[in-house]
Design a protein around this motif. Structure first.
Motif, short mmCIF file in Angstrom:
data_model
loop_
_atom_site.label_atom_id
_atom_site.label_comp_id
_atom_site.label_asym_id
_atom_site.label_seq_id
_atom_site.Cartn_x
_atom_site.Cartn_y
_atom_site.Cartn_z
N SER A 116 -79.55 19.40 81.22
CA SER A 116 -78.36 19.46 80.37
C SER A 116 -77.10 19.17 81.18
O SER A 116 -76.86 19.78 82.22
N ARG A 118 -72.73 17.77 80.69
CA ARG A 118 -71.66 17.70 79.69
C ARG A 118 -71.56 16.29 79.10
O ARG A 118 -71.49 16.12 77.90
N GLY A 119 -71.51 15.29 79.97
CA GLY A 119 -71.41 13.91 79.51
C GLY A 119 -72.25 13.01 80.40
O GLY A 119 -72.75 13.46 81.44
N GLU A 122 -71.52 12.77 84.07
CA GLU A 122 -71.80 13.98 84.86
C GLU A 122 -73.26 14.12 85.27
O GLU A 122 -73.61 15.02 86.02
N THR A 146 -74.02 17.69 76.20
CA THR A 146 -73.50 18.70 75.29
C THR A 146 -72.10 18.39 74.75
O THR A 146 -71.74 18.83 73.68
N ARG A 147 -71.29 17.65 75.51
CA ARG A 147 -69.90 17.45 75.05
C ARG A 147 -69.61 16.06 74.53
O ARG A 147 -68.90 15.89 73.56
N SER A 148 -70.12 15.04 75.22
CA SER A 148 -69.87 13.67 74.76
C SER A 148 -71.08 12.81 75.07
O SER A 148 -71.76 13.05 76.07
N GLN A 149 -71.33 11.85 74.18
CA GLN A 149 -72.49 10.99 74.36
C GLN A 149 -72.06 9.53 74.22
O GLN A 149 -71.20 9.22 73.39
N ARG A 158 -77.01 18.40 72.39
CA ARG A 158 -76.61 19.78 72.09
C ARG A 158 -77.05 20.68 73.24
O ARG A 158 -77.77 20.24 74.14
N ARG A 159 -76.57 21.91 73.20
CA ARG A 159 -77.03 22.87 74.20
C ARG A 159 -78.53 23.09 74.06
O ARG A 159 -79.07 22.95 72.96
#
Ligand SMILES: Cc1cc2nc3c(=O)[nH]c(=O)nc-3n(C[C@H](O)[C@H](O)[C@H](O)COP(=O)(O)OP(=O)(O)OC[C@H]3O[C@@H](n4cnc5c(N)ncnc54)[C@H](O)[C@@H]3O)c2cc1C
Length: 214
Positions: A116, A118-119, A122, A146-149, A158-159
């Motif tokens: 997992s 964030r983007g 990362e 989890t934040r941007s794709q 998602r988380r």
């Protein structure tokens, strides 16, 4: 000194006035690579040591390193159960040592990484993970952003949740050996969910890297 995949070093920095700061960093490289080792440091914006390592440290500088440390969060290629690796952020570092060790040792046990970030930017080791996966039918790599794709993203977005863990873990069977590493909240949530999907506690090893990780 030869290390075991999953171990870490304590790195100590000393300023000219004698002020010292020490943090732990996992070994990223595989035990088969002797005489040198990799660490991978995520830059925490308000962090004391990680910003120093990114912004100030230059080749030729000396740092103190104590290790290798840790006898519990380790995986050896001789452990032939299916391997389930779950990481958040820089928690992927010790798991990468395990994946590199598994490849170097030619281990054939099925292994899945659920990672997992964030983007997309990362994701650490994205290209190397793609290469390792392409070269090895026994290795599966699942990403969640989890934040941007990116627009054409095909992974999870998602988380980590129970449905995701079931999808990744169930094909490996219940005899998996699971390693979970990352921010404290992620590690605790994932470990609890693994229990609810039937993986026994003595099959789950965890390592917590930081307070929350957001
Ligand atoms: C066994 C072990 C192995 C580790 N391996 C690695 C590794 O391979 N790579 C790596 O990058 N880090 C790793 N860490 C985390 C590392 O030790 C430091 O905690 C991290 O680099 C932050 O240190 P700092 O001095 O920059 O931040 P600090 O000055 O200590 O903290 C600054 C702020 O950031 C927060 N913070 C601290 N740590 C984290 C974190 N991990 N995530 C998010 N926020 C944080 C603090 O709460 C504080 O608000 C490991 C930790 C442990 C316990």
């Amino acid at each position: 000194m030869r290390h075991r995949a999953g171990q870490h070093y304590d790195i100590r920095l000393t300023a000219e006035d004698g002020y010292q700061a020490q943090r732990s960093y996992s070994i990223a490289s595989e035990p088969e690579r002797e005489g040198e080792l990799d660490i991978t440091v995520e830059r925490i914006n308000d962090g004391e040591v990680s910003t120093y390592m990114h912004d100030v440290l230059v080749p030729g500088d000396h740092i103190e390193a104590r290790g290798p440390i840790g006898g519990y969060f380790v995986w050896e290629a001789a452990m032939d159960e299916p391997l389930l690796l779950i990481a958040g952020g820089s928690g992927v570092v010790p798991l990468m040592s395990m994946i590199r060790h598994r490849a170097a040792a030619g281990a054939k046990n099925p292994a899945s990484l659920l990672y997992s970030s964030r983007g997309f930017e990362e994701i650490i080791y994205y290209q190397e993970l793609e290469k390792l996966r392409a070269a090895d039918q026994g290795l599966q790599v699942f990403h969640s952003l989890t934040r941007s794709q990116p627009p054409d993203w095909k992974g999870y977005a998602r988380r980590i949740d129970p449905d995701m863990l079931k999808e990744v873990a169930e094909p490996l069977g219940r005899s998996v050996q699971a390693y979970v590493c990352g921010p404290t909240l992620l590690v605790e949530a994932v470990a609890n969910t693994l229990l609810t999907i039937g993986i026994k506690s003595d099959r789950i090893r965890t390592e917590r890297f930081g307070p929350t990780g957001g």
